[in-house]
Design a protein around this motif. Sequence first.
Motif, PDB file in Angstrom:
ATOM      1  N   ALA A  37       0.687  -1.061  -0.135  1.00 43.88           N
ATOM      2  CA  ALA A  37      -0.027  -0.037  -0.033  1.00 43.88           C
ATOM      3  C   ALA A  37       0.933   1.210   0.058  1.00 43.88           C
ATOM      4  O   ALA A  37       1.962   1.219   0.581  1.00 43.88           O
ATOM      5  CB  ALA A  37      -0.830   0.058   1.326  1.00 43.88           C
ATOM      6  N   VAL A  38       0.353   2.339  -0.765  1.00 47.30           N
ATOM      7  CA  VAL A  38       1.055   3.528  -0.541  1.00 47.30           C
ATOM      8  C   VAL A  38       0.635   4.416   0.565  1.00 47.30           C
ATOM      9  O   VAL A  38      -0.481   4.531   0.885  1.00 47.30           O
ATOM     10  CB  VAL A  38       0.772   4.343  -1.886  1.00 47.30           C
ATOM     11  N   VAL A  39       1.526   4.671   1.491  1.00 47.69           N
ATOM     12  CA  VAL A  39       1.208   5.243   2.657  1.00 47.69           C
ATOM     13  C   VAL A  39       2.190   6.379   2.988  1.00 47.69           C
ATOM     14  O   VAL A  39       3.101   6.375   2.286  1.00 47.69           O
ATOM     15  CB  VAL A  39       1.297   4.185   3.897  1.00 47.69           C
ATOM     16  N   SER A  40       1.741   7.409   3.463  1.00 46.28           N
ATOM     17  CA  SER A  40       2.375   8.456   4.054  1.00 46.28           C
ATOM     18  C   SER A  40       2.114   8.859   5.617  1.00 46.28           C
ATOM     19  O   SER A  40       1.370   8.464   6.328  1.00 46.28           O
ATOM     20  CB  SER A  40       2.231   9.631   3.078  1.00 46.28           C
ATOM     21  N   ALA A  41       3.195   9.841   6.292  1.00 44.25           N
ATOM     22  CA  ALA A  41       2.689  10.250   7.367  1.00 44.25           C
ATOM     23  C   ALA A  41       3.585  11.743   7.469  1.00 44.25           C
ATOM     24  O   ALA A  41       4.302  11.993   6.852  1.00 44.25           O
ATOM     25  CB  ALA A  41       3.302   9.434   8.503  1.00 44.25           C
ATOM     26  N   ARG A  42       3.152  12.463   8.516  1.00 50.65           N
ATOM     27  CA  ARG A  42       3.253  13.812   8.683  1.00 50.65           C
ATOM     28  C   ARG A  42       3.328  14.142  10.176  1.00 50.65           C
ATOM     29  O   ARG A  42       2.393  13.812  10.868  1.00 50.65           O
ATOM     30  CB  ARG A  42       2.909  14.955   7.794  1.00 50.65           C
ATOM     31  N   THR A  43       4.338  15.220  10.399  1.00 53.18           N
ATOM     32  CA  THR A  43       4.085  15.708  11.828  1.00 53.18           C
ATOM     33  C   THR A  43       3.751  17.277  11.651  1.00 53.18           C
ATOM     34  O   THR A  43       4.004  17.971  10.596  1.00 53.18           O
ATOM     35  CB  THR A  43       5.478  15.688  12.593  1.00 53.18           C
ATOM     36  N   MET A  44       3.134  17.788  12.788  1.00 54.92           N
ATOM     37  CA  MET A  44       2.830  19.026  12.698  1.00 54.92           C
ATOM     38  C   MET A  44       3.298  19.723  13.834  1.00 54.92           C
ATOM     39  O   MET A  44       3.123  19.115  15.108  1.00 54.92           O
ATOM     40  CB  MET A  44       1.159  19.339  12.797  1.00 54.92           C
ATOM     41  N   ASP A  45       4.483  20.550  13.846  1.00 57.15           N
ATOM     42  CA  ASP A  45       5.116  21.270  15.014  1.00 57.15           C
ATOM     43  C   ASP A  45       4.929  22.593  14.973  1.00 57.15           C
ATOM     44  O   ASP A  45       5.012  23.437  14.017  1.00 57.15           O
ATOM     45  CB  ASP A  45       6.748  21.015  14.578  1.00 57.15           C
ATOM     46  N   TRP A  46       4.464  23.150  16.113  1.00 53.21           N
ATOM     47  CA  TRP A  46       3.862  24.570  16.204  1.00 53.21           C
ATOM     48  C   TRP A  46       4.032  24.982  17.805  1.00 53.21           C
ATOM     49  O   TRP A  46       3.925  24.153  18.779  1.00 53.21           O
ATOM     50  CB  TRP A  46       2.655  24.551  15.894  1.00 53.21           C
ATOM     51  N   PRO A  47       4.431  26.151  18.075  1.00 53.11           N
ATOM     52  CA  PRO A  47       4.334  26.598  19.303  1.00 53.11           C
ATOM     53  C   PRO A  47       3.125  26.815  20.015  1.00 53.11           C
ATOM     54  O   PRO A  47       3.241  27.131  21.323  1.00 53.11           O
ATOM     55  CB  PRO A  47       5.258  27.906  19.158  1.00 53.11           C
ATOM     56  N   GLU A  48       1.907  26.694  19.480  1.00 48.00           N
ATOM     57  CA  GLU A  48       0.823  26.782  20.054  1.00 48.00           C
ATOM     58  C   GLU A  48      -0.404  25.875  19.503  1.00 48.00           C
ATOM     59  O   GLU A  48       0.060  25.452  18.300  1.00 48.00           O
ATOM     60  CB  GLU A  48       0.074  28.154  20.084  1.00 48.00           C
ATOM     61  N   SER A  49      -1.436  25.534  19.993  1.00 48.75           N
ATOM     62  CA  SER A  49      -2.365  24.823  19.387  1.00 48.75           C
ATOM     63  C   SER A  49      -2.873  25.472  17.952  1.00 48.75           C
ATOM     64  O   SER A  49      -3.179  26.586  18.138  1.00 48.75           O
ATOM     65  CB  SER A  49      -3.643  24.573  20.413  1.00 48.75           C
ATOM     66  N   THR A  50      -2.772  24.825  17.208  1.00 49.66           N
ATOM     67  CA  THR A  50      -3.389  25.193  15.663  1.00 49.66           C
ATOM     68  C   THR A  50      -4.983  24.906  15.702  1.00 49.66           C
ATOM     69  O   THR A  50      -5.680  25.029  14.637  1.00 49.66           O
ATOM     70  CB  THR A  50      -2.661  24.504  14.485  1.00 49.66           C
ATOM     71  N   GLU A  51      -5.490  24.475  16.687  1.00 43.39           N
ATOM     72  CA  GLU A  51      -6.852  24.321  17.065  1.00 43.39           C
ATOM     73  C   GLU A  51      -7.451  23.419  15.661  1.00 43.39           C
ATOM     74  O   GLU A  51      -8.410  23.736  15.073  1.00 43.39           O
ATOM     75  CB  GLU A  51      -7.704  25.440  16.861  1.00 43.39           C
ATOM     76  N   PRO A  52      -6.529  21.996  15.599  1.00 38.86           N
ATOM     77  CA  PRO A  52      -7.078  21.334  14.562  1.00 38.86           C
ATOM     78  C   PRO A  52      -8.365  20.679  14.621  1.00 38.86           C
ATOM     79  O   PRO A  52      -9.077  20.149  15.641  1.00 38.86           O
ATOM     80  CB  PRO A  52      -5.792  20.209  14.487  1.00 38.86           C
ATOM     81  N   THR A  53      -9.218  20.480  13.628  1.00 33.19           N
ATOM     82  CA  THR A  53     -10.185  19.809  13.625  1.00 33.19           C
ATOM     83  C   THR A  53     -10.321  18.815  12.171  1.00 33.19           C
ATOM     84  O   THR A  53      -9.527  19.227  11.128  1.00 33.19           O
ATOM     85  CB  THR A  53     -11.603  20.398  13.544  1.00 33.19           C
ATOM     86  N   LEU A  54     -10.964  17.906  12.127  1.00 31.68           N
ATOM     87  CA  LEU A  54     -11.094  17.107  10.980  1.00 31.68           C
ATOM     88  C   LEU A  54     -12.451  17.444  10.380  1.00 31.68           C
ATOM     89  O   LEU A  54     -13.332  17.235  11.088  1.00 31.68           O
ATOM     90  CB  LEU A  54     -11.002  15.487  11.322  1.00 31.68           C
ATOM     91  N   VAL A  55     -12.205  17.561   8.856  1.00 33.60           N
ATOM     92  CA  VAL A  55     -13.588  17.980   8.233  1.00 33.60           C
ATOM     93  C   VAL A  55     -13.746  17.228   7.208  1.00 33.60           C
ATOM     94  O   VAL A  55     -12.787  17.003   6.513  1.00 33.60           O
ATOM     95  CB  VAL A  55     -13.690  19.516   7.948  1.00 33.60           C
ATOM     96  N   VAL A  56     -14.704  16.647   7.016  1.00 27.34           N
ATOM     97  CA  VAL A  56     -15.395  15.918   5.541  1.00 27.34           C
ATOM     98  C   VAL A  56     -16.051  16.889   4.872  1.00 27.34           C
ATOM     99  O   VAL A  56     -16.905  17.404   5.108  1.00 27.34           O
ATOM    100  CB  VAL A  56     -16.165  14.811   5.986  1.00 27.34           C
TER     101      VAL A  56
END
Length: 350
Positions: A37-56
């Motif tokens: 399978a083709v798979v990928s991954a990433r990190t998010m590095d930041w000095p504060e919360s980026t207030e992430p949400t998952l949206v469809v």
Amino acid sequence: MSIETLNFWISSILMTLFAAPAVLACTRVLWNDNELAVVSARTMDWPESTEPTLVVFPSGIQRDGGKLEGHDIIAENPAQWTSKHGSVVTTVYGIGTVDGLNEKGLGVHALYLTATNYGQRDPKQPGVHAGLWAQYILDNAGSVQEALALSAEIQVVMVEARGRTASLHLALEDASGDSAIIEYIDGKPVVHHGKQYQVMTNDPAYDEQLSLLGAIDFSNPSSDTPLPGNVNARDRFQRASYYVNLLPKPESERQAIASALAIARNASVPFGAPYKNFGVYNTEYRTAMDLTNQRYFFELTTSPNVVWVDLKQLDFTNGAKVLELDPYHEPLQLSGNVSQKFKALPAPPF
């Protein structure tokens, strides 16, 4: 030195420090040669919360590439489009897309690059502000090749939010294993296109990262191989490149995703790690994608749980509801497959 001169220099230094761009010190890894399978991954590095949400997002969403939080920031010839493909994305500050996978198996990751220069605005080209650049590609492209062609038809425009500039470069991959890196250097796009481009971090620009990597001998890997171990973008690029080429062939999707996340965790920034001139930028979250089987994974560094979304269980048809999940404020309540735990939004964000 007079008091007036001293005050002038102090003021100048403070202005320089406060004007310094924040560094989104992230890492992207693509494993596209494992025969499963083709798979990928990433990190998010930041000095504060980026207030992430998952949206469809379903297809059929109308967008304006010149609007930010309801304000027109591209006065002349903003790009306007209706999304052709549905997607699952991670948002940043609720105003843009920083990571995502669409129903065609195209993945996009936006990372910070200090060297970014989108150039002077040319109103002859449709403009898309940088916070919607990744979403524009997910909405309209079904492959890396198509994404590159579409990206060449627009002009990405710098935008600032929360006092931070969106100095971004993009990593793209699709279900065929194709890959591309798009950067804007000195006002012009620079593209690296090919399956061999598996790793991306931040500064310096990609050409220089490849040159630095080429000067290192990883031909005889062992437990004694000298390996860059710091948290700066150069070391993370070299370390991730080393490990992605040593991964054993996976026996299952579970093992493939675990392998990609293992490298992302190895390239993550621990709490308290110092960055020169910029303070502390620990890893806030990690994502992973199975582009072959269309699954999107999300892991907060402050949560013990990995959650995932099965795109095949979602409704991306035109007119379907826009859905949202907030993993940041419900980390202990969320675990495993959360495809059916999204809540409808009254209107699309951005």
